[in-house]
Write a protein that holds these residues in place. Structure first.
Motif, PDB file in Angstrom:
ATOM      1  N   THR A 201       0.841  -1.199   0.000  1.00 33.38           N
ATOM      2  CA  THR A 201       0.000   0.000   0.000  1.00 33.38           C
ATOM      3  C   THR A 201       0.877   1.251   0.000  1.00 33.38           C
ATOM      4  OG1 THR A 201      -0.169   0.193   2.429  1.00 33.38           O
ATOM      5  CG2 THR A 201      -1.769  -1.241   1.329  1.00 33.38           C
ATOM      6  N   GLY A 202       0.396   2.278  -0.707  1.00 33.22           N
ATOM      7  CA  GLY A 202       1.099   3.559  -0.727  1.00 33.22           C
ATOM      8  C   GLY A 202       2.497   3.483  -1.289  1.00 33.22           C
ATOM      9  N   ALA A 203       2.647   2.734  -2.383  1.00 35.40           N
ATOM     10  CA  ALA A 203       4.006   2.501  -2.901  1.00 35.40           C
ATOM     11  C   ALA A 203       4.323   3.360  -4.131  1.00 35.40           C
ATOM     12  CB  ALA A 203       4.183   1.017  -3.233  1.00 35.40           C
ATOM     13  N   ASN A 204       3.650   4.509  -4.245  1.00 33.14           N
ATOM     14  CA  ASN A 204       3.967   5.357  -5.408  1.00 33.14           C
ATOM     15  C   ASN A 204       5.136   6.309  -5.141  1.00 33.14           C
ATOM     16  OD1 ASN A 204       2.540   6.907  -3.628  1.00 33.14           O
ATOM     17  ND2 ASN A 204       1.030   7.656  -5.084  1.00 33.14           N
ATOM     18  N   THR A 205       5.514   6.489  -3.860  1.00 33.05           N
ATOM     19  CA  THR A 205       6.661   7.343  -3.527  1.00 33.05           C
ATOM     20  C   THR A 205       7.386   6.755  -2.307  1.00 33.05           C
ATOM     21  OG1 THR A 205       5.332   8.669  -2.005  1.00 33.05           O
ATOM     22  CG2 THR A 205       5.559   9.529  -4.249  1.00 33.05           C
ATOM     23  N   GLY A 206       8.504   7.381  -1.976  1.00 28.28           N
ATOM     24  CA  GLY A 206       9.193   7.095  -0.710  1.00 28.28           C
ATOM     25  C   GLY A 206       9.590   5.654  -0.489  1.00 28.28           C
ATOM     26  N   ILE A 207       9.516   5.224   0.788  1.00 26.21           N
ATOM     27  CA  ILE A 207      10.006   3.892   1.123  1.00 26.21           C
ATOM     28  C   ILE A 207       9.129   2.797   0.512  1.00 26.21           C
ATOM     29  CG2 ILE A 207      11.187   4.668   3.219  1.00 26.21           C
ATOM     30  CD1 ILE A 207       8.998   3.477   4.903  1.00 26.21           C
ATOM     31  N   GLY A 208       7.856   3.092   0.290  1.00 24.22           N
ATOM     32  CA  GLY A 208       6.979   2.101  -0.343  1.00 24.22           C
ATOM     33  C   GLY A 208       7.434   1.790  -1.755  1.00 24.22           C
ATOM     34  N   LYS A 209       7.789   2.841  -2.498  1.00 24.15           N
ATOM     35  CA  LYS A 209       8.255   2.651  -3.873  1.00 24.15           C
ATOM     36  C   LYS A 209       9.600   1.920  -3.904  1.00 24.15           C
ATOM     37  CE  LYS A 209       9.450   5.098  -8.096  1.00 24.15           C
ATOM     38  NZ  LYS A 209       9.793   6.408  -8.674  1.00 24.15           N
ATOM     39  N   GLU A 210      10.488   2.272  -2.979  1.00 24.53           N
ATOM     40  CA  GLU A 210      11.791   1.588  -2.927  1.00 24.53           C
ATOM     41  C   GLU A 210      11.620   0.110  -2.564  1.00 24.53           C
ATOM     42  OE1 GLU A 210      14.423   2.711  -4.141  1.00 24.53           O
ATOM     43  OE2 GLU A 210      13.858   4.818  -4.285  1.00 24.53           O
ATOM     44  N   THR A 211      10.630  -0.179  -1.703  1.00 29.72           N
ATOM     45  CA  THR A 211      10.328  -1.571  -1.363  1.00 29.72           C
ATOM     46  C   THR A 211       9.824  -2.312  -2.597  1.00 29.72           C
ATOM     47  OG1 THR A 211       9.745  -0.888   0.899  1.00 29.72           O
ATOM     48  CG2 THR A 211       8.985  -3.052   0.190  1.00 29.72           C
ATOM     49  N   ALA A 212       8.930  -1.677  -3.332  1.00 23.06           N
ATOM     50  CA  ALA A 212       8.390  -2.272  -4.566  1.00 23.06           C
ATOM     51  C   ALA A 212       9.517  -2.559  -5.559  1.00 23.06           C
ATOM     52  CB  ALA A 212       7.353  -1.334  -5.190  1.00 23.06           C
ATOM     53  N   MET A 213      10.433  -1.598  -5.669  1.00 26.52           N
ATOM     54  CA  MET A 213      11.573  -1.738  -6.589  1.00 26.52           C
ATOM     55  C   MET A 213      12.421  -2.955  -6.215  1.00 26.52           C
ATOM     56  SD  MET A 213      12.941   0.109  -9.136  1.00 26.52           S
ATOM     57  CE  MET A 213      12.586   1.851  -8.877  1.00 26.52           C
ATOM     58  N   ASP A 214      12.738  -3.078  -4.936  1.00 23.63           N
ATOM     59  CA  ASP A 214      13.582  -4.175  -4.461  1.00 23.63           C
ATOM     60  C   ASP A 214      12.909  -5.532  -4.681  1.00 23.63           C
ATOM     61  OD1 ASP A 214      14.283  -6.203  -2.166  1.00 23.63           O
ATOM     62  OD2 ASP A 214      16.014  -4.861  -2.270  1.00 23.63           O
ATOM     63  N   LEU A 215      11.628  -5.634  -4.323  1.00 25.38           N
ATOM     64  CA  LEU A 215      10.947  -6.926  -4.439  1.00 25.38           C
ATOM     65  C   LEU A 215      10.713  -7.298  -5.904  1.00 25.38           C
ATOM     66  CD1 LEU A 215       8.459  -6.734  -1.416  1.00 25.38           C
ATOM     67  CD2 LEU A 215      10.848  -7.425  -1.467  1.00 25.38           C
ATOM     68  N   ALA A 216      10.531  -6.281  -6.757  1.00 27.97           N
ATOM     69  CA  ALA A 216      10.403  -6.548  -8.195  1.00 27.97           C
ATOM     70  C   ALA A 216      11.727  -7.078  -8.753  1.00 27.97           C
ATOM     71  CB  ALA A 216       9.989  -5.279  -8.932  1.00 27.97           C
ATOM     72  N   LYS A 217      12.835  -6.519  -8.285  1.00 29.82           N
ATOM     73  CA  LYS A 217      14.160  -6.994  -8.722  1.00 29.82           C
ATOM     74  C   LYS A 217      14.395  -8.446  -8.312  1.00 29.82           C
ATOM     75  CE  LYS A 217      16.589  -2.559  -8.957  1.00 29.82           C
ATOM     76  NZ  LYS A 217      17.429  -1.599  -8.224  1.00 29.82           N
ATOM     77  N   ARG A 218      13.716  -8.868  -7.243  1.00 30.21           N
ATOM     78  CA  ARG A 218      13.840 -10.258  -6.777  1.00 30.21           C
ATOM     79  C   ARG A 218      12.897 -11.199  -7.530  1.00 30.21           C
ATOM     80  NH1 ARG A 218      16.544 -10.215  -1.680  1.00 30.21           N
ATOM     81  NH2 ARG A 218      16.846  -8.072  -0.972  1.00 30.21           N
ATOM     82  N   GLY A 219      12.143 -10.658  -8.476  1.00 28.74           N
ATOM     83  CA  GLY A 219      11.308 -11.506  -9.327  1.00 28.74           C
ATOM     84  C   GLY A 219       9.859 -11.630  -8.910  1.00 28.74           C
ATOM     85  N   ALA A 220       9.443 -10.884  -7.871  1.00 27.98           N
ATOM     86  CA  ALA A 220       8.057 -10.992  -7.399  1.00 27.98           C
ATOM     87  C   ALA A 220       7.098 -10.315  -8.366  1.00 27.98           C
ATOM     88  CB  ALA A 220       7.923 -10.347  -6.023  1.00 27.98           C
ATOM     89  N   LYS A 221       5.852 -10.759  -8.336  1.00 27.29           N
ATOM     90  CA  LYS A 221       4.773 -10.004  -8.968  1.00 27.29           C
ATOM     91  C   LYS A 221       4.363  -8.949  -7.954  1.00 27.29           C
ATOM     92  CE  LYS A 221       0.118 -10.306 -10.795  1.00 27.29           C
ATOM     93  NZ  LYS A 221      -0.990 -11.199 -11.222  1.00 27.29           N
ATOM     94  N   VAL A 222       4.436  -7.672  -8.317  1.00 24.24           N
ATOM     95  CA  VAL A 222       4.196  -6.590  -7.369  1.00 24.24           C
ATOM     96  C   VAL A 222       2.952  -5.792  -7.746  1.00 24.24           C
ATOM     97  CG1 VAL A 222       5.146  -4.489  -6.326  1.00 24.24           C
ATOM     98  CG2 VAL A 222       6.660  -6.417  -6.815  1.00 24.24           C
ATOM     99  N   ILE A 223       2.045  -5.656  -6.787  1.00 26.60           N
ATOM    100  CA  ILE A 223       0.845  -4.848  -6.987  1.00 26.60           C
ATOM    101  C   ILE A 223       0.946  -3.634  -6.075  1.00 26.60           C
ATOM    102  CG2 ILE A 223      -1.678  -4.770  -6.782  1.00 26.60           C
ATOM    103  CD1 ILE A 223      -1.528  -7.924  -7.164  1.00 26.60           C
ATOM    104  N   ILE A 224       1.026  -2.469  -6.711  1.00 22.95           N
ATOM    105  CA  ILE A 224       1.111  -1.204  -5.981  1.00 22.95           C
ATOM    106  C   ILE A 224      -0.318  -0.709  -5.756  1.00 22.95           C
ATOM    107  CG2 ILE A 224       1.772   1.211  -6.266  1.00 22.95           C
ATOM    108  CD1 ILE A 224       4.325   0.249  -7.667  1.00 22.95           C
ATOM    109  N   ALA A 225      -0.703  -0.577  -4.502  1.00 25.19           N
ATOM    110  CA  ALA A 225      -2.069  -0.170  -4.152  1.00 25.19           C
ATOM    111  C   ALA A 225      -2.060   1.283  -3.692  1.00 25.19           C
ATOM    112  CB  ALA A 225      -2.606  -1.075  -3.041  1.00 25.19           C
TER     113      ALA A 225
END
Length: 296
Positions: free
Chosen positions: A26-50
């Protein structure tokens, strides 16, 4: 002291892969949420930004896809200040996603002027606690079927200055934005603590964390003097990449697989306040939340 220790601590890193795992943040369009999304996507996960703001969310998705080289990233509309939006989002996830392995309750509002959510909750307890409480509840069955699964909730060291006012959870008798924020962050820890007990034996584990003092746009509601202090201490604060590390640690670190209900900071177990370990208040808050959200 903590700051000095952190300078000498080896940064946490891990090459854990998340191929075939699905993550909601949740809330992954900026800040630490976005950086978390970036990292988990690099690890191959399917990422849903809510996110509530779909324009910002689309921009974040494009950026994450480009930098992670993972096309399996998308955004969905979620407004945590409106239970109708939360229910619609959860219904769509439950219908469209065969599994959900990691839920990261990251979105939040901080020290904002008094306002209410669509359902009449004070904005900070409403978004930071009630919204995530309902979202987690609605996604739990899918997560149990997807086990092992993890629920990570971003709290704050500000919880230490908080108290749960069960008689006036929505600060209607008097509003102090700092106290209301601390109450909501303490609620995150108590929620994680109780949830861990209720999920024992299901293969779903749960964690809360303090990301550090991070330079984010959450500072926008601070007063002039508070912003001045933050600028003075900013050399000792974290950027979004550093601020995201403990969230990522709780989401992927293999040694945490058998741990549940704990509180973390700087990619390590941390001590929460005595109020954060109060089983009685935790259960009362749980019951009150269920009642206010009409969860049976």
């Amino acid at each position: 002291m903590q700051t000095i220790r952190n300078y000498f601590r080896t940064p946490w890193s891990s090459d854990v892969r998340l191929d075939d795992r699905t993550v909601v943040i949740t809330g992954a369009n900026t800040g630490i949420g976005k950086e978390t999304a970036m990292d988990l996507a690099k690890r191959g996960a399917k990422v849903i930004i809510a996110c509530r703001d779909m324009e910002k969310a689309e921009a974040a998705v494009n950026d994450v896809i480009e930098k992670s080289d993972n096309k399996n990233v998308r955004c969905m509309k979620l407004d945590l200040s409106d239970t109708k939006s939360i229910r619609e989002f959860a219904e769509a996830i439950n219908k469209e996603e065969p599994k959900l392995n990691i839920l990261i309750n990251n979105a939040g509002v901080m020290v904002c002027p008094y306002g209410k959510t669509a359902d009449g909750f004070e904005m900070q307890i409403g978004v930071n606690h009630m919204g995530h409480f309902l979202l987690t509840h609605l996604l739990l069955d899918l997560m149990k079927r997807s086990a092992p699964a993890r629920i990570v909730t971003v709290s704050s060291m500000a919880h230490s200055w908080g108290a749960i006012n069960l008689e006036d959870i929505n600060s209607e008798k008097g509003y102090n934005k700092g106290k209301a924020y601390s109450q909501s962050k303490l609620a995150n820890i108590l929620f994680t603590h109780t949830l861990a007990k209720k999920l024992e034996g299901t293969g779903v584990t749960t964690y809360s964390l303090h990301p550090g003092v991070v330079q984010t746009d959450l500072w926008r509601h601070l007063s002039g003097p508070q912003q001045f202090i933050m600028r003075m201490v900013s050399p000792f604060t974290k950027d979004s990449v550093q601020g995201a590390q403990t969230t990522i640690y709780c989401a992927v670190e293999p040694t945490l697989e058998k741990e549940s209900g704990g509180y973390y900071s700087d990619c390590a177990p941390a001590a929460c306040s005595a109020a954060g370990k109060d089983d009685s208040v935790a259960q009362k808050l749980w019951d009150l939340s269920c009642s206010l959200l009409s969860i049976t």
